[in-house]
Design a protein around this motif. Structure first.
Motif, mmCIF file in Angstrom:
data_model
loop_
_atom_site.group_PDB
_atom_site.id
_atom_site.type_symbol
_atom_site.label_atom_id
_atom_site.label_comp_id
_atom_site.label_asym_id
_atom_site.label_seq_id
_atom_site.Cartn_x
_atom_site.Cartn_y
_atom_site.Cartn_z
ATOM 1 N N VAL A 49 49.815 39.954 39.185
ATOM 2 C CA VAL A 49 49.556 38.398 39.630
ATOM 3 C C VAL A 49 50.169 37.888 40.885
ATOM 4 O O VAL A 49 49.571 37.128 41.425
ATOM 5 N N ASN A 259 45.606 41.196 34.018
ATOM 6 C CA ASN A 259 44.085 40.659 34.138
ATOM 7 C C ASN A 259 43.860 39.674 33.345
ATOM 8 O O ASN A 259 43.170 38.509 33.626
ATOM 9 N N ARG A 262 45.536 36.785 35.006
ATOM 10 C CA ARG A 262 44.850 36.237 36.198
ATOM 11 C C ARG A 262 43.486 35.521 35.650
ATOM 12 O O ARG A 262 43.445 34.072 36.152
ATOM 13 N N LEU A 267 42.212 33.273 38.569
ATOM 14 C CA LEU A 267 42.268 34.368 39.518
ATOM 15 C C LEU A 267 41.009 35.298 39.237
ATOM 16 O O LEU A 267 40.794 35.900 38.034
#
Length: 316
Positions: A49, A259, A262, A267
């Protein structure tokens, strides 16, 4: 319109830079560590991240300038190449400043059979070989963090009061939603702890939430910690090292967690590198690895305050 052509750094500094690169290579030659040359451009990037890769359109495909040579080097380790190092450019989508450039010179190396303690000793040998005469201290992350902030980083932020977020609000006037503990720790450490580390200092046993690609173990107090360390000098982070994670299942889980974080932060999720995962599944040997910023090391050796003073061309 007149366009300047002269380098940012002085000729004297550029010669000192060349001597530093030569001394690094001489150290690894003496240690029988093999230099490797891996791609700077690849189809995959890191899920971390806190790292942002520079994206390059090549034909009809999207590729990434590599934030470090790590994944390629670990593929070589899995192929049983043994102790290796890379001395080359790395790229990150950071803002330019007195400590940062999107393109920088990174020294990264891996020693098979080493743990984090053995690698810190190896780094000490390298630093002595390139002219660092000061003794290098070692301090646990929890000790130095609590000394500066009054907070225990291993337990703070885990209760309803969220002491880390409160500290950040009080001292930095920030209140970020959906922020994981590791981000608060990074912010506080970089702003309040890092500037106090003026002498060469290894900070080891990071909080487990900051494990990245390091093993997790118990410290002397029975707390789970990441077997990770960073080297600081003159208030600068110079190196980040791990006793490397070798379990492919745990590695997959960490990519998935990255993830998920994120997505919470808005993101774009990053597809994990399948070649790296295949290397982990084939079997990464027990090893420790570290990435060291060469430009920053030269800054410290020459007591420069701006990275532009130690690189040939800061403005392209």
């Amino acid at each position: 319109m007149t366009t300047g052509f002269t380098p940012t750094a002085t000729i004297k500094t550029l010669k000192a830079r060349a001597q530093l690169l030569a001394a690094i290579r001489a150290y690894f030659l003496q240690q029988q560590v093999t230099e490797v040359d891996v791609p700077a451009l690849g189809h995959f990037s890191v899920t971390d991240v806190h790292l942002a890769a520079l994206v390059v359109e090549v034909g009809n495909s999207t590729q990434y300038l590599q934030t470090s040579p790590e994944f390629y080097m670990k593929r070589l380790l899995a192929a049983r190449m043994g102790d290796i190092y890379s001395l080359a450019k790395a790229y990150r989508a950071d803002e330019s400043g007195s400590r940062h450039r999107p393109e920088f010179t990174m020294l990264e190396w891996y020693r098979c059979g080493f743990d984090d303690g053995a690698l810190m000793a190896d780094i000490t040998g390298l630093l002595q070989a390139v002219g660092v005469s000061e003794p290098i201290k070692q301090v646990a992350y929890g000790e130095v963090f609590e000394r500066v902030t009054g907070l225990n980083p291993h337990t703070a932020g885990e209760g309803a009061d969220d002491a880390l977020a409160q500290y950040a609000l009080q001292h930095f006037d920030v209140a970020w939603p959906n922020t994981p503990k590791s981000t608060w720790l990074d912010l506080i450490f970089s702003q309040h702890v890092e500037p106090t580390l003026l002498e060469p200092t290894f900070v080891f046993d990071f909080p487990a939430c900051q494990c990245a690609l390091a093993k997790i173990a118990n410290n002397s107090a029975g707390q789970k910690v990441a077997k990770r360390f960073e080297l600081y000098w003159q208030g600068l982070e110079l190196a980040n090292g791990y006793w490397e994670l070798t379990c492919p299942q745990e590695q997959r889980a960490r990519f998935e967690q990255d993830n998920a974080t994120r997505s919470k932060q808005g993101l774009q999720p990053i597809t994990p590198d399948p070649h790296f995962i295949a290397a982990m599944e084939h079997g990464l040997p027990e090893c420790a690895g570290v990435a060291l910023g060469v430009d920053r090391l030269l800054m410290c050796l020459l007591q420069e305050k701006d990275i532009a003073a130690v690189i040939p061309f800061a403005q392209g």
